[in-house]
Write a protein that holds these residues in place. Structure first.
Motif, PDB file in Angstrom:
ATOM      1  N   ALA A 150      -9.995 -14.729  -7.421  1.00 46.82           N
ATOM      2  CA  ALA A 150      -8.979 -13.682  -7.362  1.00 46.82           C
ATOM      3  C   ALA A 150      -8.545 -13.419  -5.930  1.00 46.82           C
ATOM      4  N   LEU A 151      -9.482 -13.459  -4.995  1.00 45.81           N
ATOM      5  CA  LEU A 151      -9.164 -13.197  -3.592  1.00 45.81           C
ATOM      6  C   LEU A 151      -8.297 -14.298  -2.996  1.00 45.81           C
ATOM      7  N   PHE A 152      -8.638 -15.548  -3.264  1.00 44.98           N
ATOM      8  CA  PHE A 152      -7.853 -16.658  -2.739  1.00 44.98           C
ATOM      9  C   PHE A 152      -6.601 -16.887  -3.578  1.00 44.98           C
ATOM     10  N   GLY A 153      -6.704 -16.638  -4.850  1.00 46.77           N
ATOM     11  CA  GLY A 153      -5.590 -16.664  -5.787  1.00 46.77           C
ATOM     12  C   GLY A 153      -4.690 -17.885  -5.821  1.00 46.77           C
ATOM     13  N   PRO A 154      -5.140 -19.022  -6.338  1.00 44.72           N
ATOM     14  CA  PRO A 154      -6.490 -19.345  -6.812  1.00 44.72           C
ATOM     15  C   PRO A 154      -7.339 -19.967  -5.712  1.00 44.72           C
ATOM     16  N   MET A 155      -8.588 -20.272  -6.049  1.00 45.53           N
ATOM     17  CA  MET A 155      -9.509 -20.866  -5.088  1.00 45.53           C
ATOM     18  C   MET A 155      -9.033 -22.257  -4.688  1.00 45.53           C
ATOM     19  N   ARG A 173      -0.816 -19.533   5.045  1.00 41.37           N
ATOM     20  CA  ARG A 173      -0.799 -18.682   6.240  1.00 41.37           C
ATOM     21  C   ARG A 173      -0.188 -17.319   5.957  1.00 41.37           C
ATOM     22  N   GLN A 174       0.657 -17.229   4.944  1.00 43.45           N
ATOM     23  CA  GLN A 174       1.257 -15.944   4.581  1.00 43.45           C
ATOM     24  C   GLN A 174       0.218 -14.963   4.061  1.00 43.45           C
ATOM     25  N   ARG A 175      -0.956 -15.501   3.661  1.00 40.38           N
ATOM     26  CA  ARG A 175      -2.027 -14.662   3.123  1.00 40.38           C
ATOM     27  C   ARG A 175      -2.955 -14.146   4.218  1.00 40.38           C
ATOM     28  N   PRO A 241      -3.904 -11.042  -3.463  1.00 42.51           N
ATOM     29  CA  PRO A 241      -2.760 -11.091  -4.385  1.00 42.51           C
ATOM     30  C   PRO A 241      -2.930 -10.199  -5.604  1.00 42.51           C
ATOM     31  N   GLY A 242      -4.166  -9.980  -6.042  1.00 37.14           N
ATOM     32  CA  GLY A 242      -4.388  -9.118  -7.198  1.00 37.14           C
ATOM     33  C   GLY A 242      -4.106  -7.667  -6.890  1.00 37.14           C
ATOM     34  N   HIS A 243      -4.544  -7.201  -5.733  1.00 42.67           N
ATOM     35  CA  HIS A 243      -4.325  -5.812  -5.316  1.00 42.67           C
ATOM     36  C   HIS A 243      -2.983  -5.643  -4.603  1.00 42.67           C
ATOM     37  N   GLN A 244      -2.394  -6.773  -4.206  1.00 41.42           N
ATOM     38  CA  GLN A 244      -1.126  -6.765  -3.471  1.00 41.42           C
ATOM     39  C   GLN A 244      -1.227  -5.890  -2.223  1.00 41.42           C
ATOM     40  N   TRP A 269     -14.135  -7.876   0.668  1.00 39.75           N
ATOM     41  CA  TRP A 269     -12.754  -7.493   0.999  1.00 39.75           C
ATOM     42  C   TRP A 269     -12.585  -6.002   0.802  1.00 39.75           C
ATOM     43  N   THR A 270     -12.060  -5.313   1.831  1.00 39.24           N
ATOM     44  CA  THR A 270     -11.834  -3.869   1.775  1.00 39.24           C
ATOM     45  C   THR A 270     -10.392  -3.587   2.132  1.00 39.24           C
ATOM     46  N   PRO A 271      -9.646  -2.915   1.264  1.00 37.94           N
ATOM     47  CA  PRO A 271      -8.229  -2.636   1.567  1.00 37.94           C
ATOM     48  C   PRO A 271      -8.089  -1.735   2.781  1.00 37.94           C
TER      49      PRO A 271
END
Length: 273
Positions: A150-155, A173-175, A241-244, A269-271
């Motif tokens: 989910a964090l890499f969206g997808p791995m 790189r946009q991520r 990407p999941g939390h946008q 990961w912490t927003p």
């Protein structure tokens, strides 16, 4: 050098071998004028004899291995030692013990270079909270949990390519909001360290060639880079990407003791506020 320990490790391992695993031995014995296996004094053996290991090494029987097993070769060439270890099918802990007995330190490289992640560690990453994955020395992903996907969206299949935004991850790189300032220098430094350790690693050399063909990456790669070997304890920005949202990604890294060369990465990961 611990001569007695060298004798124990090699001698015990040889007694555990099975000569039937090497069907070429009768032909090699005949080529060197040795008697047929199973004939003569003490030849009703199932394990490999010292002379037979010489034959499997491509050496004249009686010229090398017996001296090595008796601890009479104080500084055997690494290539010779590796070939002996493969014939004797030494386990990783035996390979390290042999180096400790000979040189006083663990083996610089595992005997079996194929990446293996134990079932226990695979089980761990699927039970922990937060993103976690396992990768090889060349940054190929072996396993990962749902949070990492989910964090890499997808791995991605290869983490180094993803970090450097190389094909097929040209848009990754946009991520990474701090891609140029944080991700790129760290990734390139890790790559340089890995190639210094394994200069003949074909996959990493291919990645290096693509970096040198990329004007932006090549400029950084050819400049001074702070030494950076692993991501343990690092913090970088990463878009989820999941939390946008963009958040801080804290990484913890390690190498499982039973899986040399394999990387185990935990990511929290912490927003950002």
């Amino acid at each position: 050098m611990d001569t007695e320990r060298v004798r124990q490790i090699l001698g015990t391992a040889r007694l555990r071998t099975d000569a039937s695993d090497h069907p070429e031995i009768p032909r090699l014995r005949q080529a060197y004028g040795l008697s047929e296996r199973g004939v003569g004094r003490g030849r009703r053996l199932t394990h490999l004899g010292q002379e037979e290991i010489d034959l499997l090494l491509g050496l004249e029987p009686g010229k090398c291995y017996a001296r090595l097993e008796r601890g009479l070769i104080t500084a055997p060439a690494e290539d010779l030692l590796r070939r002996v270890g493969e014939i004797l099918r030494l386990q990783d802990h035996q390979w390290n013990e042999l180096h400790l007995a000979l040189y006083g330190h663990r083996a610089p490289k595992p005997l079996d270079a194929r990446p293996v992640a134990t079932r226990n560690w695979r089980r761990v990453i699927h039970r922990v909270q937060g993103a976690a994955y396992i990768s090889t020395f060349g940054w190929d992903v072996l396993d990962y949990n749902e949070e990492a996907d989910a964090l890499f969206g997808p791995m991605p299949k290869n983490i180094m390519r993803w970090m450097l935004s190389l094909p097929p991850y040209q848009h990754s790189r946009q991520r990474m909001p701090d891609w140029k300032d944080t991700w790129v220098p760290a990734a390139l430094s890790q790559l340089r360290s890995a190639l210094a350790e394994a200069p003949d690693h074909n996959q990493l050399r291919q990645i290096e060639a693509e970096i040198l063909a990329n004007t932006e990456l090549a400029a950084v790669y050819q400049s001074y880079l702070d030494p950076f070997i692993h991501p343990d304890g690092t913090r970088r920005l990463m878009y989820h990407p999941g939390h946008q949202k963009v958040g801080a990604m804290d990484a913890a890294a390690g190498e499982p003791m039973g899986s040399p060369g394999v990387r185990l990465i935990f990511m929290e990961w912490t927003p950002r506020e």
